[in-house]
Design a protein around this motif. Structure first.
Motif, PDB file in Angstrom:
ATOM      1  N   ASN A 157       0.824  -1.211   0.000  1.00  0.00           N
ATOM      2  CA  ASN A 157       0.000   0.000   0.000  1.00  0.00           C
ATOM      3  C   ASN A 157       0.858   1.262   0.000  1.00  0.00           C
ATOM      4  O   ASN A 157       0.559   2.226  -0.698  1.00  0.00           O
ATOM      5  N   SER A 158       1.922   1.241   0.789  1.00  0.00           N
ATOM      6  CA  SER A 158       2.826   2.386   0.815  1.00  0.00           C
ATOM      7  C   SER A 158       3.450   2.613  -0.561  1.00  0.00           C
ATOM      8  O   SER A 158       3.508   3.740  -1.062  1.00  0.00           O
ATOM      9  N   ALA A 159       3.896   1.521  -1.181  1.00  0.00           N
ATOM     10  CA  ALA A 159       4.527   1.619  -2.499  1.00  0.00           C
ATOM     11  C   ALA A 159       3.538   2.096  -3.557  1.00  0.00           C
ATOM     12  O   ALA A 159       3.859   2.939  -4.403  1.00  0.00           O
ATOM     13  N   LEU A 160       2.319   1.571  -3.529  1.00  0.00           N
ATOM     14  CA  LEU A 160       1.303   1.966  -4.502  1.00  0.00           C
ATOM     15  C   LEU A 160       0.934   3.437  -4.356  1.00  0.00           C
ATOM     16  O   LEU A 160       0.768   4.149  -5.343  1.00  0.00           O
ATOM     17  N   TRP A 161       0.809   3.894  -3.109  1.00  0.00           N
ATOM     18  CA  TRP A 161       0.427   5.286  -2.912  1.00  0.00           C
ATOM     19  C   TRP A 161       1.552   6.228  -3.324  1.00  0.00           C
ATOM     20  O   TRP A 161       1.310   7.251  -3.979  1.00  0.00           O
ATOM     21  N   ARG A 162       2.778   5.893  -2.975  1.00  0.00           N
ATOM     22  CA  ARG A 162       3.915   6.757  -3.306  1.00  0.00           C
ATOM     23  C   ARG A 162       4.138   6.838  -4.809  1.00  0.00           C
ATOM     24  O   ARG A 162       4.516   7.894  -5.334  1.00  0.00           O
ATOM     25  N   THR A 163       3.931   5.728  -5.511  1.00  0.00           N
ATOM     26  CA  THR A 163       4.217   5.717  -6.944  1.00  0.00           C
ATOM     27  C   THR A 163       3.015   6.088  -7.801  1.00  0.00           C
ATOM     28  O   THR A 163       3.183   6.659  -8.881  1.00  0.00           O
ATOM     29  N   SER A 164       1.804   5.757  -7.343  1.00  0.00           N
ATOM     30  CA  SER A 164       0.647   5.864  -8.230  1.00  0.00           C
ATOM     31  C   SER A 164      -0.611   6.417  -7.580  1.00  0.00           C
ATOM     32  O   SER A 164      -1.647   6.505  -8.229  1.00  0.00           O
ATOM     33  N   LYS A 165      -0.533   6.775  -6.303  1.00  0.00           N
ATOM     34  CA  LYS A 165      -1.671   7.355  -5.587  1.00  0.00           C
ATOM     35  C   LYS A 165      -2.916   6.460  -5.622  1.00  0.00           C
ATOM     36  O   LYS A 165      -4.040   6.926  -5.793  1.00  0.00           O
ATOM     37  N   VAL A 166      -2.705   5.150  -5.462  1.00  0.00           N
ATOM     38  CA  VAL A 166      -3.808   4.199  -5.339  1.00  0.00           C
ATOM     39  C   VAL A 166      -3.497   3.251  -4.181  1.00  0.00           C
ATOM     40  O   VAL A 166      -2.357   3.174  -3.718  1.00  0.00           O
ATOM     41  N   ASN A 167      -4.532   2.541  -3.723  1.00  0.00           N
ATOM     42  CA  ASN A 167      -4.365   1.525  -2.688  1.00  0.00           C
ATOM     43  C   ASN A 167      -4.552   0.137  -3.271  1.00  0.00           C
ATOM     44  O   ASN A 167      -5.191  -0.034  -4.314  1.00  0.00           O
ATOM     45  N   LEU A 168      -4.016  -0.850  -2.602  1.00  0.00           N
ATOM     46  CA  LEU A 168      -4.142  -2.237  -3.040  1.00  0.00           C
ATOM     47  C   LEU A 168      -5.602  -2.653  -3.016  1.00  0.00           C
ATOM     48  O   LEU A 168      -6.298  -2.457  -2.013  1.00  0.00           O
ATOM     49  N   SER A 169      -6.093  -3.222  -4.119  1.00  0.00           N
ATOM     50  CA  SER A 169      -7.487  -3.648  -4.184  1.00  0.00           C
ATOM     51  C   SER A 169      -7.631  -5.144  -4.435  1.00  0.00           C
ATOM     52  O   SER A 169      -8.743  -5.637  -4.605  1.00  0.00           O
ATOM     53  N   HIS A 170      -6.535  -5.880  -4.448  1.00  0.00           N
ATOM     54  CA  HIS A 170      -6.590  -7.328  -4.627  1.00  0.00           C
ATOM     55  C   HIS A 170      -7.189  -8.001  -3.389  1.00  0.00           C
ATOM     56  O   HIS A 170      -7.001  -7.548  -2.266  1.00  0.00           O
ATOM     57  N   ARG A 171      -7.884  -9.107  -3.627  1.00  0.00           N
ATOM     58  CA  ARG A 171      -8.248  -9.992  -2.539  1.00  0.00           C
ATOM     59  C   ARG A 171      -6.976 -10.654  -2.022  1.00  0.00           C
ATOM     60  O   ARG A 171      -6.107 -11.027  -2.807  1.00  0.00           O
ATOM     61  N   MET A 172      -6.891 -10.812  -0.697  1.00  0.00           N
ATOM     62  CA  MET A 172      -5.705 -11.434  -0.118  1.00  0.00           C
ATOM     63  C   MET A 172      -6.121 -12.546   0.841  1.00  0.00           C
ATOM     64  O   MET A 172      -7.161 -12.462   1.503  1.00  0.00           O
ATOM     65  N   LEU A 173      -5.305 -13.580   0.896  1.00  0.00           N
ATOM     66  CA  LEU A 173      -5.469 -14.657   1.864  1.00  0.00           C
ATOM     67  C   LEU A 173      -4.172 -14.797   2.653  1.00  0.00           C
ATOM     68  O   LEU A 173      -3.078 -14.708   2.084  1.00  0.00           O
ATOM     69  N   ASP A 174      -4.325 -15.030   3.950  1.00  0.00           N
ATOM     70  CA  ASP A 174      -3.178 -15.093   4.854  1.00  0.00           C
ATOM     71  C   ASP A 174      -3.053 -16.521   5.387  1.00  0.00           C
ATOM     72  O   ASP A 174      -3.926 -16.994   6.118  1.00  0.00           O
ATOM     73  N   THR A 175      -1.981 -17.217   5.017  1.00  0.00           N
ATOM     74  CA  THR A 175      -1.810 -18.598   5.468  1.00  0.00           C
ATOM     75  C   THR A 175      -1.622 -18.681   6.981  1.00  0.00           C
ATOM     76  O   THR A 175      -1.942 -19.704   7.588  1.00  0.00           O
ATOM     77  N   MET A 176      -1.122 -17.624   7.593  1.00  0.00           N
ATOM     78  CA  MET A 176      -1.015 -17.618   9.053  1.00  0.00           C
ATOM     79  C   MET A 176      -2.402 -17.603   9.689  1.00  0.00           C
ATOM     80  O   MET A 176      -2.690 -18.374  10.615  1.00  0.00           O
ATOM     81  N   MET A 177      -3.284 -16.719   9.207  1.00  0.00           N
ATOM     82  CA  MET A 177      -4.643 -16.637   9.736  1.00  0.00           C
ATOM     83  C   MET A 177      -5.391 -17.947   9.515  1.00  0.00           C
ATOM     84  O   MET A 177      -6.127 -18.420  10.390  1.00  0.00           O
ATOM     85  N   ILE A 178      -5.195 -18.540   8.335  1.00  0.00           N
ATOM     86  CA  ILE A 178      -5.856 -19.810   8.034  1.00  0.00           C
ATOM     87  C   ILE A 178      -5.386 -20.897   8.989  1.00  0.00           C
ATOM     88  O   ILE A 178      -6.186 -21.681   9.511  1.00  0.00           O
ATOM     89  N   ALA A 179      -4.089 -20.951   9.254  1.00  0.00           N
ATOM     90  CA  ALA A 179      -3.545 -21.956  10.177  1.00  0.00           C
ATOM     91  C   ALA A 179      -4.083 -21.760  11.591  1.00  0.00           C
ATOM     92  O   ALA A 179      -4.344 -22.734  12.312  1.00  0.00           O
ATOM     93  N   LYS A 180      -4.265 -20.516  12.004  1.00  0.00           N
ATOM     94  CA  LYS A 180      -4.823 -20.246  13.336  1.00  0.00           C
ATOM     95  C   LYS A 180      -6.257 -20.770  13.442  1.00  0.00           C
ATOM     96  O   LYS A 180      -6.680 -21.259  14.498  1.00  0.00           O
ATOM     97  N   TRP A 181      -7.005 -20.641  12.346  1.00  0.00           N
ATOM     98  CA  TRP A 181      -8.365 -21.183  12.329  1.00  0.00           C
ATOM     99  C   TRP A 181      -8.346 -22.715  12.359  1.00  0.00           C
ATOM    100  O   TRP A 181      -9.080 -23.341  13.127  1.00  0.00           O
ATOM    101  N   LEU A 182      -7.495 -23.330  11.540  1.00  0.00           N
ATOM    102  CA  LEU A 182      -7.471 -24.782  11.436  1.00  0.00           C
ATOM    103  C   LEU A 182      -6.869 -25.451  12.671  1.00  0.00           C
ATOM    104  O   LEU A 182      -7.295 -26.542  13.061  1.00  0.00           O
TER     105      LEU A 182
END
Length: 245
Positions: A157-182
């Motif tokens: 997000n920092s890189a996108l804003w500094r270079t292009s004035k936009v925020n990350l809009s991709h869907r993201m999945l976190d394997t750490m969060m998933i492991a905590k659930w499982l």
């Protein structure tokens, strides 16, 4: 008579076509093209509805960043991108991305020891905008997967804003969060602990591409557990994770 000094030209372009041509007018042609590409990727990504996509066929990009520290808002920088494409639970070893990035600042000694990336190596690399464009060109509109996404998302997000004035809009999945659930009873959820837990060979840690490949192998194991629990779509998975944050 129009004011064609930099500030006047930017205001004229803003009135004629909006913020994108106005901002890009402040940069050279190559940077402007890269910025336009980055902004278009973020715009297209916001249109995607992914919740009904089967986990067996979903297109993913598992990625990792190496950085000079932990805070992009206090001067730390990305020094490498690493990513591998995954379809469902199939790792596309022929579809990988790796790029060093010139942070334009000294790399701390402890980071050099950890990553093997020296000031000399990074000094010969492309700048942040070029590295970011390369990564986004590889990722396109695919779902992004990382281990401990908070760190990576802050830097992107920092890189996108500094270079292009936009925020990350991709869907993201976190394997750490998933492991905590499982596996809620595990004491630790760092990448090394989970790789050992699933019997995945650890090699080349703290190299962005190697870490991305190992995280992709972790994803394969998590996918098997999704099937056992009747989790079949991205929507199913997000619904489960929303109750375990």
């Amino acid at each position: 008579m129009k004011d064609m000094r930099p500030a006047g030209r930017m205001w004229h372009l803003y009135k004629m076509g909006g913020i994108t041509p106005a901002i890009t007018s402040m940069f050279d042609v190559q940077s402007a093209q890269q910025m336009a590409f980055i902004r278009s990727i973020m715009k297209e990504q916001r249109k995607n509805a992914l919740y009904e996509i089967s986990l067996e066929t979903v297109e993913l990009v598992v990625f990792d960043l190496e950085t000079t520290g932990f805070s992009p808002y206090n001067g730390d920088e990305i020094i490498s991108f690493g990513a591998v494409a995954v379809d469902g639970d199939i790792i596309r070893k022929d579809q990988t991305f790796y790029s060093l990035v010139n942070p334009k600042r000294p790399i701390p000694d402890q980071v050099v020891k950890l990553t093997g990336i020296t000031d000399d190596m990074a000094g010969k690399a492309d700048d942040l905008m070029a590295g970011l464009r390369g990564f986004l060109e590889f990722a396109r509109q695919k779902v992004l997967v990382a281990h401990g996404t908070g760190h990576d998302k802050h830097f992107l997000n920092s890189a996108l804003w500094r270079t292009s004035k936009v925020n990350l809009s991709h869907r993201m999945l976190d394997t750490m969060m998933i492991a905590k659930w499982l596996h809620p009873r595990l004491k630790q959820y760092d990448l090394d602990t989970l790789l050992n837990w699933y019997g995945i060979e650890i090699a080349g840690r703290h190299h962005a591409l190697e870490d991305a490949v190992m995280t992709a192998k972790l994803w394969q194991h998590l996918m098997r557990e999704f099937r056992e629990r009747g989790i079949h779509t991205l929507g199913d998975l997000y619904a489960q994770l929303s109750h375990h944050q």
